[in-house]
Motif scaffolding. Sequence first.
Motif, mmCIF file in Angstrom:
data_model
loop_
_atom_site.group_PDB
_atom_site.id
_atom_site.type_symbol
_atom_site.label_atom_id
_atom_site.label_comp_id
_atom_site.label_asym_id
_atom_site.label_seq_id
_atom_site.Cartn_x
_atom_site.Cartn_y
_atom_site.Cartn_z
ATOM 1 N N TYR A 110 1.165 -1.322 0.046
ATOM 2 C CA TYR A 110 -0.033 0.066 0.278
ATOM 3 C C TYR A 110 0.622 1.229 0.491
ATOM 4 N N ASN A 111 0.014 1.876 -0.935
ATOM 5 C CA ASN A 111 1.479 2.875 -1.374
ATOM 6 C C ASN A 111 0.936 4.573 -0.104
ATOM 7 N N THR A 112 2.037 4.960 0.878
ATOM 8 C CA THR A 112 1.620 5.265 1.822
ATOM 9 C C THR A 112 1.705 7.580 1.091
ATOM 10 N N ASN A 113 2.375 7.416 0.146
ATOM 11 C CA ASN A 113 2.902 8.463 -0.735
ATOM 12 C C ASN A 113 3.837 9.168 -0.127
ATOM 13 N N GLU A 120 10.994 4.448 -0.700
ATOM 14 C CA GLU A 120 9.665 4.764 -0.778
ATOM 15 C C GLU A 120 8.925 3.638 0.814
ATOM 16 N N CYS A 121 7.936 4.442 1.568
ATOM 17 C CA CYS A 121 7.536 3.592 2.792
ATOM 18 C C CYS A 121 6.454 3.177 2.490
ATOM 19 N N PRO A 122 6.278 1.694 2.098
ATOM 20 C CA PRO A 122 5.397 1.210 1.867
ATOM 21 C C PRO A 122 4.812 0.296 3.689
ATOM 22 N N LEU A 123 3.294 0.040 2.842
ATOM 23 C CA LEU A 123 2.916 -0.704 4.207
ATOM 24 C C LEU A 123 2.635 -2.123 3.897
ATOM 25 N N GLY A 167 1.889 -4.589 13.915
ATOM 26 C CA GLY A 167 0.380 -4.534 13.025
ATOM 27 C C GLY A 167 -0.723 -3.085 13.486
ATOM 28 N N LYS A 168 -0.914 -2.099 12.728
ATOM 29 C CA LYS A 168 -1.823 -0.966 12.731
ATOM 30 C C LYS A 168 -3.134 -1.200 11.706
ATOM 31 N N LYS A 175 -13.134 -0.879 4.599
ATOM 32 C CA LYS A 175 -12.526 -2.317 4.815
ATOM 33 C C LYS A 175 -11.310 -1.964 5.768
ATOM 34 N N LEU A 176 -11.808 -3.171 7.071
ATOM 35 C CA LEU A 176 -11.090 -2.788 7.944
ATOM 36 C C LEU A 176 -9.191 -3.879 7.343
ATOM 37 N N VAL A 177 -7.999 -3.084 7.118
ATOM 38 C CA VAL A 177 -6.881 -3.943 6.268
ATOM 39 C C VAL A 177 -6.126 -4.015 7.651
ATOM 40 N N ARG A 178 -4.840 -4.704 8.283
ATOM 41 C CA ARG A 178 -3.927 -4.538 8.500
ATOM 42 C C ARG A 178 -3.007 -4.725 7.844
ATOM 43 N N LEU A 179 -1.976 -4.026 7.985
ATOM 44 C CA LEU A 179 -0.445 -3.370 8.017
ATOM 45 C C LEU A 179 0.477 -3.163 8.305
ATOM 46 N N TYR A 180 1.675 -3.325 8.227
ATOM 47 C CA TYR A 180 2.982 -3.475 9.258
ATOM 48 C C TYR A 180 3.866 -2.616 7.673
ATOM 49 N N GLY A 181 4.958 -2.225 8.089
ATOM 50 C CA GLY A 181 5.327 -0.869 7.818
ATOM 51 C C GLY A 181 6.922 -1.814 7.882
ATOM 52 N N ILE A 182 6.810 -2.828 7.483
ATOM 53 C CA ILE A 182 8.405 -3.305 7.415
ATOM 54 C C ILE A 182 9.642 -3.125 6.180
#
Length: 225
Positions: A110-113, A120-123, A167-168, A175-182
């Motif tokens: 997911y692109n956090t911009n 990049e700082c993706p999730l 995770g956040k 929609k509920l999506v749990r993402l991690y900024g690895i």
Amino acid sequence: MNEFEKNKRLAERIKVQYPKGTRILLEDMNDTYSPVPSGTRGTVEFVDDQAQIHMKWDNGRTLAIIPNIDSFRRLSDKEILKERLDTAEKADYSKYIVCVDGDDRHFTAYNTNEHWNGWECPLFTKRVGEKICQLLSTENCKVSYNEDKDCFVATFPFEELTSEYEGKDYNIGGKLVRLYGIGAYEWTWSESDLNEDLEDDESNAICTEETVDELLEEESTIQTM
């Protein structure tokens, strides 16, 4: 069976039924002096050997629940889903493909911009994170998932460094999506030059096709039939 043995068995059963992290709705607390108000929600911290359920209430109280004296129940999965969606950070992130600079392995993110030193700082979803663990772990960097902490861990043995990516929850389009900024703000993530369409990966979302309101409406319909 003596009273001690009864209490011991009760405590063992309650510990199984209400493990740490269980969400509870208090219906009534039988406390003459300062009960936690009825309707308060909270999270189980632990169950002691007297079968008392020690709580972290949402209002800041910590008074324990006494089974068979206080009235309470577990929150349903749909109630927990709504709680999480209501408190999740709203975001309009879109999907894209990234890779570590100089590496030919690509991952949906997911692109956090947001950027760090131009990178990049993706999730990532948990499933994609598990692929990162498999494909990007080397002797210089070991990537793994810690289930107890719900985070991905990058360990750099030669530098004696460790980074954790927790995770956040995000509310993306209802929609509920749990993402991690690895690797966010640390790794050299680059936007991939792959030119392909990204299909919606339903496994990324806890609620994929129905909004929480629709789920609750469905639940109400089932109960009144």
